[in-house]
Motif scaffolding. Structure first.
Motif, PDB file in Angstrom:
ATOM      1  N   ASN A 229     -37.038 -10.822  -0.661  1.00  0.00           N
ATOM      2  CA  ASN A 229     -36.239  -9.598  -0.610  1.00  0.00           C
ATOM      3  C   ASN A 229     -37.064  -8.354  -0.946  1.00  0.00           C
ATOM      4  OD1 ASN A 229     -36.517  -9.669  -3.444  1.00  0.00           O
ATOM      5  ND2 ASN A 229     -34.774 -11.089  -3.550  1.00  0.00           N
ATOM      6  N   LEU A 230     -36.398  -7.221  -1.001  1.00  0.00           N
ATOM      7  CA  LEU A 230     -37.092  -5.951  -1.257  1.00  0.00           C
ATOM      8  C   LEU A 230     -37.755  -5.927  -2.636  1.00  0.00           C
ATOM      9  CD1 LEU A 230     -34.750  -3.145   0.180  1.00  0.00           C
ATOM     10  CD2 LEU A 230     -37.009  -3.808   0.991  1.00  0.00           C
ATOM     11  N   ALA A 231     -37.182  -6.661  -3.590  1.00  0.00           N
ATOM     12  CA  ALA A 231     -37.779  -6.699  -4.929  1.00  0.00           C
ATOM     13  C   ALA A 231     -39.153  -7.386  -4.863  1.00  0.00           C
ATOM     14  CB  ALA A 231     -36.858  -7.432  -5.898  1.00  0.00           C
ATOM     15  N   PHE A 253     -39.110   3.651  -3.429  1.00  0.00           N
ATOM     16  CA  PHE A 253     -38.669   3.393  -2.062  1.00  0.00           C
ATOM     17  C   PHE A 253     -37.707   4.482  -1.636  1.00  0.00           C
ATOM     18  CE2 PHE A 253     -39.117  -1.566  -1.935  1.00  0.00           C
ATOM     19  CZ  PHE A 253     -40.492  -1.401  -1.920  1.00  0.00           C
ATOM     20  N   ARG A 254     -37.938   5.050  -0.461  1.00  0.00           N
ATOM     21  CA  ARG A 254     -37.018   6.040   0.108  1.00  0.00           C
ATOM     22  C   ARG A 254     -36.492   5.490   1.420  1.00  0.00           C
ATOM     23  NH1 ARG A 254     -39.245  10.133   2.396  1.00  0.00           N
ATOM     24  NH2 ARG A 254     -41.333   9.614   1.669  1.00  0.00           N
ATOM     25  N   GLU A 266     -39.694   4.207   3.177  1.00  0.00           N
ATOM     26  CA  GLU A 266     -40.992   4.868   3.007  1.00  0.00           C
ATOM     27  C   GLU A 266     -41.391   4.571   1.576  1.00  0.00           C
ATOM     28  OE1 GLU A 266     -43.007   6.472   4.906  1.00  0.00           O
ATOM     29  OE2 GLU A 266     -41.783   7.009   6.639  1.00  0.00           O
ATOM     30  N   VAL A 267     -42.632   4.183   1.385  1.00  0.00           N
ATOM     31  CA  VAL A 267     -43.071   3.854   0.034  1.00  0.00           C
ATOM     32  C   VAL A 267     -43.893   5.012  -0.528  1.00  0.00           C
ATOM     33  CG1 VAL A 267     -44.301   2.188  -1.390  1.00  0.00           C
ATOM     34  CG2 VAL A 267     -43.115   1.428   0.685  1.00  0.00           C
ATOM     35  N   GLY A 292     -45.186   2.661   5.082  1.00  0.00           N
ATOM     36  CA  GLY A 292     -43.844   2.301   5.521  1.00  0.00           C
ATOM     37  C   GLY A 292     -43.649   0.795   5.373  1.00  0.00           C
ATOM     38  N   ALA A 293     -42.396   0.403   5.090  1.00  0.00           N
ATOM     39  CA  ALA A 293     -42.136  -1.021   4.887  1.00  0.00           C
ATOM     40  C   ALA A 293     -40.659  -1.322   5.135  1.00  0.00           C
ATOM     41  CB  ALA A 293     -42.534  -1.431   3.458  1.00  0.00           C
ATOM     42  N   GLY A 294     -40.249  -2.541   4.895  1.00  0.00           N
ATOM     43  CA  GLY A 294     -38.843  -2.895   5.032  1.00  0.00           C
ATOM     44  C   GLY A 294     -38.654  -4.390   5.182  1.00  0.00           C
TER      45      GLY A 294
END
Ligand SMILES: [Zn+2]
Length: 347
Positions: A229-231, A253-254, A266-267, A292-294
Motif C-alpha cells: 500500500n501507500l504506507a 504526498f500530494r 506527487e512526492v 511522482g508515484a502512486g
C-alpha cells in the motif's frame, strides 16, 4: 691425403674456437671483427676454401660440408649476439638519462559521468532494499509505452509535440517517453510478486531549458504483491531519500494524476537546504517536489494478466537529473550534457 688431413684439422680447430671469441666481444664493432676473422674475404674460412682445389672430389665434399657448418654456425651466433649487444647498449643509454625516482608526468584519468554515478547510486540503494534491476528497449511501441499503461487514445502526451515517433516498416514505433514500459514487459513476462527498478534513458519532445531536456534519465520502481500500500511506498521512499542524501528528511504526498496509477501522488521532500524553514532553493515552501508515484492502476494490472482483486502494487518514477541537481547543488540541467571538462572534473 696429408693435405686433406691438414685442412680438416684446421677446420676442426676453427670449430673449437669460434664461439669463445663471440662471447668475448662486448660491442658491435668487436663482434663484427670476430665475424670477419672467420667469414671475411680475407678470413680463415676463405683461406681454407681457396686451398681445396687440389683435393679429391670426396675430400672436397667432406671439407666443404665442414666449412659450411662453420659458416652457418658463425652467422647464427653473430645474429643472436648482435641483438643482445644492441639491447644492452639501449638499456645502458636509458640508464644514463632516466631517474626512476622522478614523479611521472601522469596519464589523464577518465571518470564516470555524474549522471551515470547518480543512476548507479540510486540503483544500488534500491537493490539493497530488495529490488531487482530490469531493462527494456528505448524504441518502444504504442502499446507498451501508452495503451497498456492506461493512457486513453486521446491523451495529450501522445501528441506529436510530446513524443518522438520513429517511422519504420510495419507498426509505428516511438522513443519511450518514460521507463514505465519496462513495468509492462516485466509483469507480462513473469509471475508475481514483483519488486523491480528500471533505470534508463527516456525521450520527450521538449524545449531545452534549465530544468528540461529532450533526453533525460529515469529510474522507475514498482512492487506488486497481494498486500502492499501507500504506507509501504512512503517507507521505501523515505529510506531511499535518507540513504541518497545522507540526511533524514520527511516525505509529503500530494494528490496528483497519472494515467497508470490510482491514487497518484506527487512526492515532496522537506528542503534539504533549510530543513523545512523556507529558503531560496525551496521558494520558501520548505518542500521540494522530487518525484511522482502512486498505486498501480487496476487497468494496468489487468492488461498484464493480473487480477486486481488479488494483486496490488505501487510504482514511482525518479528523475535522475533532478536528484543529481539536488545532491550536487547544480541549478542548470544543461550543464550535464555540455561535456565541459571544468564542470565534469568537479565530480
Ligand atoms: Zn529550503
Amino acid at each position: 691425403m696429408p693435405q686433406t688431413q691438414e685442412i680438416i684439422k684446421s677446420l676442426e680447430k676453427i670449430k673449437s674456437e669460434y664461439s669463445a671469441g663471440a662471447d668475448r666481444a662486448k660491442s658491435a664493432a668487436e663482434l663484427a671483427d670476430w665475424k670477419a676473422r672467420y667469414l671475411g674475404k680475407k678470413g680463415e674460412l676463405a683461406a681454407i676454401m681457396s686451398s681445396l682445389g687440389g683435393l679429391s672430389v670426396d675430400d672436397k665434399k667432406i671439407a666443404g660440408r665442414l666449412a659450411n657448418e662453420i659458416k652457418t654456425a658463425v652467422e647464427e651466433i653473430y645474429e643472436k649476439s648482435i641483438r643482445s649487444i644492441h639491447e644492452s647498449e639501449y638499456i645502458a643509454r636509458l640508464g644514463a638519462v632516466s631517474d626512476l625516482t622522478l614523479p611521472s608526468v601522469g596519464v589523464p584519468r577518465g571518470r564516470t559521468h555524474p549522471l551515470s554515478d547518480t543512476m548507479e547510486e540510486i540503483s544500488s540503494i534500491f537493490v539493497s532494499l530488495g529490488f531487482a534491476v530490469a531493462d527494456g528497449p528505448e524504441i518502444e511501441d504504442d502499446y507498451h509505452n501508452f495503451a497498456a499503461l492506461n493512457f486513453p487514445d486521446s491523451h495529450p502526451a501522445k501528441e506529436m509535440q510530446d513524443t518522438f515517433y520513429v517511422s519504420s516498416e510495419g507498426a509505428e514505433k516511438l522513443l519511450r517517453t518514460h521507463t514505465s514500459p519496462v513495468q509492462i514487459r516485466s509483469m507480462k513476462g513473469g509471475t508475481p510478486p514483483f519488486k523491480f527498478i528500471a533505470p534508463g534513458r527516456v525521450y520527450r519532445h521538449e524545449a531545452v531549458d534549465a530544468t528540461h531536456s529532450y533526453v533525460f534519465h529515469q529510474v522507475e520502481g514498482f512492487c506488486v504483491d497481494k498486500k502492499t500500500n501507500l504506507a509501504d511506498l512512503k517507507t521505501v521512499l523515505e529510506t531511499f531519500i535518507e540513504k541518497f542524501f545522507g540526511k533524514k528528511s520527511s516525505v509529503r504526498f500530494r494528490p496528483s494524476y497519472f494515467p497508470f496509477t490510482e491514487p497518484s501522488v506527487e512526492v515532496d521532500v522537506e528542503c534539504l537546504v533549510c530543513s523545512g524553514a523556507g529558503c531560496k532553493a525551496c521558494k520558501n515552501s520548505g518542500f521540494i517536489e522530487l518525484l511522482g508515484a502512486g498505486m498501480i492502476h487496476p487497468n494496468v494490472l489487468s492488461n498484464c494478466g493480473l487480477d486486481p482483486n488479488v494483486w496490488q502494487g505501487y510504482a514511482f518514477g525518479i528523475g535522475v537529473e533532478r536528484f543529481a541537481m539536488q545532491k550536487y547543488g547544480v541549478d542548470d540541467m544543461r550543464l550535464f550534457y555540455k561535456n565541459e571538462m571544468r564542470f565534469l572534473r568537479q565530480f
